[in-house]
Scaffold this motif. Sequence first.
Motif, short mmCIF file in Angstrom:
data_model
loop_
_atom_site.label_atom_id
_atom_site.label_comp_id
_atom_site.label_asym_id
_atom_site.label_seq_id
_atom_site.Cartn_x
_atom_site.Cartn_y
_atom_site.Cartn_z
N GLN A 82 0.84 -1.19 0.00
CA GLN A 82 0.00 0.00 0.00
C GLN A 82 0.88 1.25 0.00
N PRO A 83 0.74 2.14 -1.00
CA PRO A 83 1.51 3.38 -0.95
C PRO A 83 1.18 4.16 0.32
N THR A 84 2.21 4.61 1.02
CA THR A 84 2.01 5.40 2.22
C THR A 84 2.02 6.87 1.84
N PRO A 85 1.53 7.74 2.71
CA PRO A 85 1.52 9.16 2.38
C PRO A 85 2.91 9.73 2.10
N GLU A 86 3.95 9.17 2.69
CA GLU A 86 5.28 9.73 2.54
C GLU A 86 6.12 9.10 1.43
N GLU A 87 5.82 7.88 1.04
CA GLU A 87 6.71 7.21 0.09
C GLU A 87 6.01 6.13 -0.71
N TRP A 88 6.70 5.67 -1.74
CA TRP A 88 6.22 4.54 -2.53
C TRP A 88 6.42 3.28 -1.71
N PRO A 89 5.78 2.19 -2.12
CA PRO A 89 6.02 0.93 -1.44
C PRO A 89 7.51 0.59 -1.51
N ASP A 90 8.05 0.06 -0.40
CA ASP A 90 9.48 -0.28 -0.36
C ASP A 90 9.88 -1.22 -1.48
N SER A 91 9.00 -2.10 -1.89
CA SER A 91 9.34 -3.11 -2.89
C SER A 91 9.14 -2.64 -4.33
N LEU A 92 8.71 -1.40 -4.52
CA LEU A 92 8.58 -0.85 -5.86
C LEU A 92 9.78 0.08 -6.10
N ARG A 93 10.78 -0.45 -6.77
CA ARG A 93 12.02 0.30 -7.03
C ARG A 93 11.82 1.22 -8.23
N VAL A 94 12.29 2.45 -8.08
CA VAL A 94 12.14 3.45 -9.13
C VAL A 94 13.53 3.93 -9.54
N ALA A 95 13.83 3.89 -10.84
CA ALA A 95 15.09 4.39 -11.36
C ALA A 95 14.79 5.35 -12.50
N PHE A 96 15.55 6.45 -12.56
CA PHE A 96 15.35 7.45 -13.61
C PHE A 96 16.70 7.86 -14.15
N THR A 97 16.85 7.79 -15.47
CA THR A 97 18.12 8.15 -16.10
C THR A 97 17.87 9.12 -17.25
N VAL A 98 18.88 9.92 -17.52
CA VAL A 98 18.90 10.80 -18.68
C VAL A 98 20.22 10.56 -19.39
N ALA A 99 20.16 10.19 -20.66
CA ALA A 99 21.38 9.88 -21.39
C ALA A 99 21.30 10.44 -22.80
N PRO A 100 22.35 11.06 -23.27
CA PRO A 100 23.53 11.44 -22.50
C PRO A 100 23.21 12.59 -21.54
N ALA A 101 24.06 12.81 -20.57
CA ALA A 101 23.84 13.85 -19.57
C ALA A 101 24.26 15.23 -20.06
N ALA A 102 24.99 15.26 -21.17
CA ALA A 102 25.40 16.53 -21.77
C ALA A 102 25.19 16.42 -23.28
N VAL A 103 24.55 17.44 -23.85
CA VAL A 103 24.27 17.45 -25.29
C VAL A 103 24.55 18.84 -25.86
N ARG A 104 24.70 18.88 -27.17
CA ARG A 104 24.79 20.18 -27.86
C ARG A 104 23.37 20.63 -28.20
N GLN A 105 23.23 21.89 -28.51
CA GLN A 105 21.93 22.40 -28.92
C GLN A 105 21.42 21.57 -30.10
N HIS A 106 20.15 21.26 -30.11
CA HIS A 106 19.44 20.48 -31.12
C HIS A 106 19.67 18.97 -31.00
N ASP A 107 20.59 18.51 -30.16
CA ASP A 107 20.87 17.07 -30.05
C ASP A 107 19.75 16.35 -29.30
#
Length: 170
Positions: free
Chosen positions: A29-54
């Motif tokens: 059950q999602p608690t008011p403060e956090e996601w369920p402990d067993s639901l792992r969340v990962a977020f990535t941005v790749a590449p971390a540096a780009v040129r304009q328009h890339d």
Amino acid sequence: MYSRRTHSSVVLALTVATAACRRAPIDTQPTPEEWPDSLRVAFTVAPAAVRQHDAFTARLTLSNTSHDTIRVVTPDSCLAIPSVLRDGKRVPFKGSSWGCYQAITFHKFPPGKMRSLRWDMRAELYSGQPSDVDGAPAPKGTYAVQARLAIYGTGMVTHEHTIKRPLRVR
């Protein structure tokens, strides 16, 4: 103006959502403060540096590491919404504009399963106003790419979770 039928549908959806949250095992059950402990969340941005328009990619991965099914209820049709910010204000990068329906939506994560969301973006701007230039280069600098997740907790209170990753435009 709502019809009696529309009102009944909304009440039914809220009743079902509340009942679903109450029936979920306490460890999923999602608690008011956090996601369920067993639901792992990962977020990535790749590449971390780009040129304009890339191009760059933001990827959100949610994994159920438990032996139980996890059910998450969101206030709209999207599980997560991406955006790009600079100094706390949204910047309209190509690929960062997403529309979601306002509808209570149930998301199910079976035991051991993973769900991945991918957003392909570009370091250029889309025009939001007639005076804007579509495809203009994103100004050089540091941005925050974020994924916003909103879930209903106990009592149908919405809890937002935001994960940010840096992006440098050079």
